[in-house]
Design a protein around this motif. Structure first.
Motif, PDB file in Angstrom:
ATOM      1  N   ASN A 220       0.824  -1.213   0.000  1.00  0.00           N
ATOM      2  CA  ASN A 220       0.000   0.000   0.000  1.00  0.00           C
ATOM      3  C   ASN A 220       0.853   1.256   0.000  1.00  0.00           C
ATOM      4  OD1 ASN A 220      -2.461  -1.359   0.032  1.00  0.00           O
ATOM      5  ND2 ASN A 220      -2.514  -1.491   2.265  1.00  0.00           N
ATOM      6  N   ASP A 221       1.889   1.267   0.826  1.00  0.00           N
ATOM      7  CA  ASP A 221       2.768   2.447   0.915  1.00  0.00           C
ATOM      8  C   ASP A 221       3.464   2.705  -0.415  1.00  0.00           C
ATOM      9  OD1 ASP A 221       2.039   2.766   3.539  1.00  0.00           O
ATOM     10  OD2 ASP A 221       3.868   1.881   4.375  1.00  0.00           O
ATOM     11  N   THR A 222       3.930   1.636  -1.065  1.00  0.00           N
ATOM     12  CA  THR A 222       4.654   1.794  -2.332  1.00  0.00           C
ATOM     13  C   THR A 222       3.735   2.315  -3.428  1.00  0.00           C
ATOM     14  OG1 THR A 222       6.238   0.044  -1.772  1.00  0.00           O
ATOM     15  CG2 THR A 222       5.964   0.577  -4.109  1.00  0.00           C
ATOM     16  N   ILE A 223       2.540   1.759  -3.524  1.00  0.00           N
ATOM     17  CA  ILE A 223       1.607   2.205  -4.562  1.00  0.00           C
ATOM     18  C   ILE A 223       1.261   3.679  -4.359  1.00  0.00           C
ATOM     19  CG2 ILE A 223      -0.703   1.904  -5.516  1.00  0.00           C
ATOM     20  CD1 ILE A 223       1.320  -0.256  -6.294  1.00  0.00           C
ATOM     21  N   ARG A 224       1.031   4.090  -3.126  1.00  0.00           N
ATOM     22  CA  ARG A 224       0.730   5.507  -2.864  1.00  0.00           C
ATOM     23  C   ARG A 224       1.911   6.395  -3.233  1.00  0.00           C
ATOM     24  NH1 ARG A 224      -1.452   3.406   2.117  1.00  0.00           N
ATOM     25  NH2 ARG A 224      -3.743   3.406   2.100  1.00  0.00           N
ATOM     26  N   THR A 225       3.126   5.939  -2.921  1.00  0.00           N
ATOM     27  CA  THR A 225       4.316   6.743  -3.206  1.00  0.00           C
ATOM     28  C   THR A 225       4.570   6.868  -4.695  1.00  0.00           C
ATOM     29  OG1 THR A 225       5.344   6.091  -1.115  1.00  0.00           O
ATOM     30  CG2 THR A 225       6.810   6.901  -2.845  1.00  0.00           C
ATOM     31  N   VAL A 226       4.461   5.756  -5.424  1.00  0.00           N
ATOM     32  CA  VAL A 226       4.814   5.753  -6.847  1.00  0.00           C
ATOM     33  C   VAL A 226       3.720   6.363  -7.710  1.00  0.00           C
ATOM     34  CG1 VAL A 226       5.334   4.253  -8.820  1.00  0.00           C
ATOM     35  CG2 VAL A 226       6.344   3.771  -6.579  1.00  0.00           C
ATOM     36  N   TYR A 227       2.449   6.094  -7.387  1.00  0.00           N
ATOM     37  CA  TYR A 227       1.356   6.512  -8.250  1.00  0.00           C
ATOM     38  C   TYR A 227       0.442   7.571  -7.630  1.00  0.00           C
ATOM     39  CZ  TYR A 227       2.777   2.365 -10.824  1.00  0.00           C
ATOM     40  OH  TYR A 227       3.504   1.434 -11.519  1.00  0.00           O
ATOM     41  N   ALA A 228       0.694   7.940  -6.383  1.00  0.00           N
ATOM     42  CA  ALA A 228      -0.131   8.936  -5.687  1.00  0.00           C
ATOM     43  C   ALA A 228      -1.594   8.522  -5.646  1.00  0.00           C
ATOM     44  CB  ALA A 228       0.029  10.316  -6.325  1.00  0.00           C
ATOM     45  N   LEU A 229      -1.834   7.216  -5.584  1.00  0.00           N
ATOM     46  CA  LEU A 229      -3.181   6.663  -5.503  1.00  0.00           C
ATOM     47  C   LEU A 229      -3.150   5.448  -4.587  1.00  0.00           C
ATOM     48  CD1 LEU A 229      -4.197   6.628  -9.298  1.00  0.00           C
ATOM     49  CD2 LEU A 229      -5.137   8.158  -7.545  1.00  0.00           C
ATOM     50  N   THR A 230      -4.277   5.139  -3.983  1.00  0.00           N
ATOM     51  CA  THR A 230      -4.383   3.873  -3.269  1.00  0.00           C
ATOM     52  C   THR A 230      -4.504   2.748  -4.296  1.00  0.00           C
ATOM     53  OG1 THR A 230      -6.795   3.894  -3.208  1.00  0.00           O
ATOM     54  CG2 THR A 230      -5.631   5.019  -1.395  1.00  0.00           C
TER      55      THR A 230
ATOM     56  N   THR B  84      -6.833   0.597  -4.641  1.00  0.00           N
ATOM     57  CA  THR B  84      -8.207   0.574  -5.133  1.00  0.00           C
ATOM     58  C   THR B  84      -8.442   1.673  -6.161  1.00  0.00           C
ATOM     59  OG1 THR B  84      -8.985  -0.329  -3.033  1.00  0.00           O
ATOM     60  CG2 THR B  84     -10.631   0.691  -4.452  1.00  0.00           C
ATOM     61  N   ALA B  85      -7.917   2.858  -5.886  1.00  0.00           N
ATOM     62  CA  ALA B  85      -8.078   3.966  -6.824  1.00  0.00           C
ATOM     63  C   ALA B  85      -7.286   3.726  -8.110  1.00  0.00           C
ATOM     64  CB  ALA B  85      -7.640   5.268  -6.168  1.00  0.00           C
ATOM     65  N   LEU B  86      -6.103   3.108  -7.994  1.00  0.00           N
ATOM     66  CA  LEU B  86      -5.313   2.800  -9.178  1.00  0.00           C
ATOM     67  C   LEU B  86      -6.050   1.792 -10.056  1.00  0.00           C
ATOM     68  CD1 LEU B  86      -2.642   3.192 -10.698  1.00  0.00           C
ATOM     69  CD2 LEU B  86      -1.685   1.332  -9.320  1.00  0.00           C
ATOM     70  N   ARG B  87      -6.687   0.817  -9.446  1.00  0.00           N
ATOM     71  CA  ARG B  87      -7.478  -0.146 -10.201  1.00  0.00           C
ATOM     72  C   ARG B  87      -8.644   0.561 -10.905  1.00  0.00           C
ATOM     73  NH1 ARG B  87      -9.036  -5.744  -7.558  1.00  0.00           N
ATOM     74  NH2 ARG B  87      -7.468  -6.470  -9.042  1.00  0.00           N
ATOM     75  N   ALA B  88      -9.304   1.467 -10.217  1.00  0.00           N
ATOM     76  CA  ALA B  88     -10.442   2.181 -10.806  1.00  0.00           C
ATOM     77  C   ALA B  88     -10.016   3.079 -11.954  1.00  0.00           C
ATOM     78  CB  ALA B  88     -11.147   3.006  -9.735  1.00  0.00           C
ATOM     79  N   ALA B  89      -8.734   3.497 -11.950  1.00  0.00           N
ATOM     80  CA  ALA B  89      -8.233   4.392 -12.995  1.00  0.00           C
ATOM     81  C   ALA B  89      -7.770   3.661 -14.237  1.00  0.00           C
ATOM     82  CB  ALA B  89      -7.069   5.226 -12.437  1.00  0.00           C
ATOM     83  N   ALA B  90      -7.952   2.339 -14.278  1.00  0.00           N
ATOM     84  CA  ALA B  90      -7.485   1.554 -15.420  1.00  0.00           C
ATOM     85  C   ALA B  90      -8.148   2.016 -16.710  1.00  0.00           C
ATOM     86  CB  ALA B  90      -7.788   0.074 -15.194  1.00  0.00           C
ATOM     87  N   PRO B  91      -7.378   2.146 -17.791  1.00  0.00           N
ATOM     88  CA  PRO B  91      -7.979   2.516 -19.081  1.00  0.00           C
ATOM     89  C   PRO B  91      -8.995   1.467 -19.506  1.00  0.00           C
ATOM     90  CG  PRO B  91      -5.578   2.656 -19.161  1.00  0.00           C
ATOM     91  CD  PRO B  91      -5.925   1.968 -17.877  1.00  0.00           C
ATOM     92  N   ARG B  92     -10.129   1.903 -20.018  1.00  0.00           N
ATOM     93  CA  ARG B  92     -11.171   0.984 -20.480  1.00  0.00           C
ATOM     94  C   ARG B  92     -11.040   0.808 -21.983  1.00  0.00           C
ATOM     95  NH1 ARG B  92     -12.639  -1.449 -15.870  1.00  0.00           N
ATOM     96  NH2 ARG B  92     -12.945   0.098 -14.223  1.00  0.00           N
ATOM     97  N   ARG B  93     -10.893  -0.439 -22.402  1.00  0.00           N
ATOM     98  CA  ARG B  93     -10.733  -0.697 -23.839  1.00  0.00           C
ATOM     99  C   ARG B  93     -11.885  -1.529 -24.386  1.00  0.00           C
ATOM    100  NH1 ARG B  93      -5.385  -1.675 -21.838  1.00  0.00           N
ATOM    101  NH2 ARG B  93      -4.041   0.115 -22.266  1.00  0.00           N
ATOM    102  N   GLY B  94     -13.064  -1.396 -23.762  1.00  0.00           N
ATOM    103  CA  GLY B  94     -14.225  -2.093 -24.298  1.00  0.00           C
ATOM    104  C   GLY B  94     -14.361  -3.535 -23.874  1.00  0.00           C
TER     105      GLY B  94
END
Length: 485
Positions: A184-194, A196-206
């Motif tokens: 959790n700490d690494t994902i927040r540090t590298v991507y500035a997202l939790t 769960t939020a990083l998963r929600a931000a996934a590009p949608r390709r149909g």
């Protein structure tokens, strides 16, 4: 992007040379994708780091800092750009060319050695103390082995978060993290997202995210033009029954194979059609689309997700995806004998292997002999998948085979011969010769199993000399396809 600027820059010197900061900034200003992976830039005013080809507005020179690795930018407190995704760039071709400690260390970190064995294990493999390895990597790359492995784990976690529906806890350990908190700490540090939020931000390709049973969809990025037809022709010609198959029509083929990995096994399928990163369209295999970069589509089935990072890196070596075709073509295209061959096949690759130990054995016995070994000594899959029925036998299973094959397998099994990602190429070739492997076969193993881009085969073309360095392996591929070898 201003295309008129791009030709004014020389390709990045992927042979240990240094790219000065003015050249780096010009690459950023012209959004030159040839430099993606060669360096990263960070912007002090935003706290974000990017790849050189990032489409965002070019920052002012005084606000830009340059880093050799994404890990160094992360260590300095910068987070990854969500627009250009700098963690997804092809790897630096430096690590293919360089045979020194830093180059060998980077190849081993990419193969997951730090995740599996820690820094002490990496140091033992390199023949240095852990302190010496830390000092050398930090001095040259701005990050030590722990930070480099951490950056790689973050990328693996992002791929799993955004392409599968695996629970977050499972992803944490599959990506190599020691705890959910560290993840959790690494994902927040590298991507500035939790997560769960990083998963929600996934590009949608149909399409919905894949389930683990359906495999993990991957985009295997490469820089510059990619001659997929030549790579798939070679793989089809070499395919060993039971562990490999190539299906489909030329131009739209699928290469499938089984993988023997550190924790479990895997099956991968890679599509011949490659995609233009600029337009997102298929470029086919004819090579007419000289795009700035792109990717191959793949799907990976693993019995243990902890093998994901290792499997991806081995596929990258097999398909030679971290090569710099601009630097290769510039050097070889200057030779009168090679110039027409390079012009006919821009972006030609020098394929490696997904399993160095396997390739060494195959180089000795040939395709039919390898098939017999698979049938007699290979491990049968729990369930056949098309024509895939086995994994290639481990060295220990072949150690009792009479002759050079058994001697080679025994040396691989007891560690007296190493062909892993960080092996010393000169030492490995000397060990092969001592086992009775002839000079030409040892050179082929060095080229393919050890990924050496600068091999001249004994008895090969008379002019495979300094004019082709450090890309003699690529020159031989051009000559073989052009009828000159």
């Amino acid at each position: 992007m201003s295309e008129s600027r791009q030709p004014s820059l020389s390709p990045p010197p992927h042979n240990g040379g240094v790219i000065d900061e003015e050249t780096r900034y010009e690459a950023v200003r012209s959004r030159d994708a040839r430099f993606d992976g060669a360096f990263f830039f960070a912007v002090r005013t935003t706290g974000i780091y990017c790849r050189p080809s990032c489409p965002a507005v070019t920052p002012k020179r005084q606000n830009v800092r340059f880093y050799t690795t994404a890990a160094a930018a992360q260590t300095s407190g910068f987070r990854a750009c969500r627009r250009c995704r700098p963690d997804a760039v092809p790897g630096s071709a430096d690590w293919n060319v360089r045979a020194d400690v830093v180059g060998r260390a980077m190849r081993m970190i990419g193969d997951g050695v730090v995740d599996r064995e820690g820094v002490p294990g990496l140091a033992v493999r390199l023949g240095y103390s852990a302190r010496q390895v830390q000092r050398q990597l930090t001095a040259e790359l701005g990050a030590g082995p722990v930070a480099l492995a951490r950056a790689q784990r973050a990328h693996t976690a992002r791929v799993l978060l955004q392409t599968t529906d695996l629970p977050v806890t499972e992803i944490a350990f599959a990506a190599g993290f020691a705890s959910v908190r560290q993840f959790n700490d690494t994902i927040r540090t590298v991507y500035a997202l939790t997560p769960t939020a990083l998963r929600a931000a996934a590009p949608r390709r149909g399409a919905a995210r894949a389930t683990p049973a359906a495999g993990i969809p991957l985009r295997l990025a490469h820089r510059g033009p990619y001659r997929a037809d030549a790579v798939f022709d070679l793989l089809a010609a070499e395919a060993v029954t039971g562990i490999e198959e190539v299906t489909g029509e030329r131009g739209a083929r699928t290469y499938r194979r089984t993988l023997r990995l550190p924790v479990g096994t895997g099956i991968v399928a890679v599509e011949e059609t490659h995609h233009d990163a600029t337009t997102g369209t298929g470029a086919g295999s004819s090579g007419e689309a000289l795009h700035r970069g792109g990717w191959l589509d793949a799907r990976l089935h693993l019995t243990d997700l902890r093998d994901l990072t290792t499997a991806v890196q081995r596929l990258r070596r097999l398909f030679d995806l971290d090569a710099d075709p601009y630097a290769v073509d510039e050097r070889l295209g200057a030779d009168p004998r090679l110039a027409p061959l390079v012009a006919a096949r821009p972006g030609l690759r020098s394929p490696g292997t997904a399993d160095p130990d396997e390739f060494a054995v195959r180089a000795l016995v040939g395709r039919e002999g390898a098939g017999r070994l698979v049938r007699e000594y290979g491990t049968v899959l729990d369930a056949a998948c098309g024509g895939l029925t086995h994994t290639f036998p481990a060295p220990a299973a072949l150690a009792a085979v009479p002759g050079t094959v058994g001697a080679l397998a025994g040396a691989l099994a007891d560690g007296s011969l190493r062909l892993d990602a960080g092996a010393d190429r000169d030492d490995a070739e000397a060990a092969l010769r001592a086992l009775g492997v002839d000079a030409r076969t040892a050179a082929v193993i060095r080229m393919r199993a050890l990924g050496d881009p600068d091999v001249a085969l004994p008895g090969g073309p008379e002019r495979a000399l300094d004019a082709w360095r450090p890309w003699r392996s690529y020159a031989l591929r051009h000559l073989a396809l052009g009828g000159g070898a």
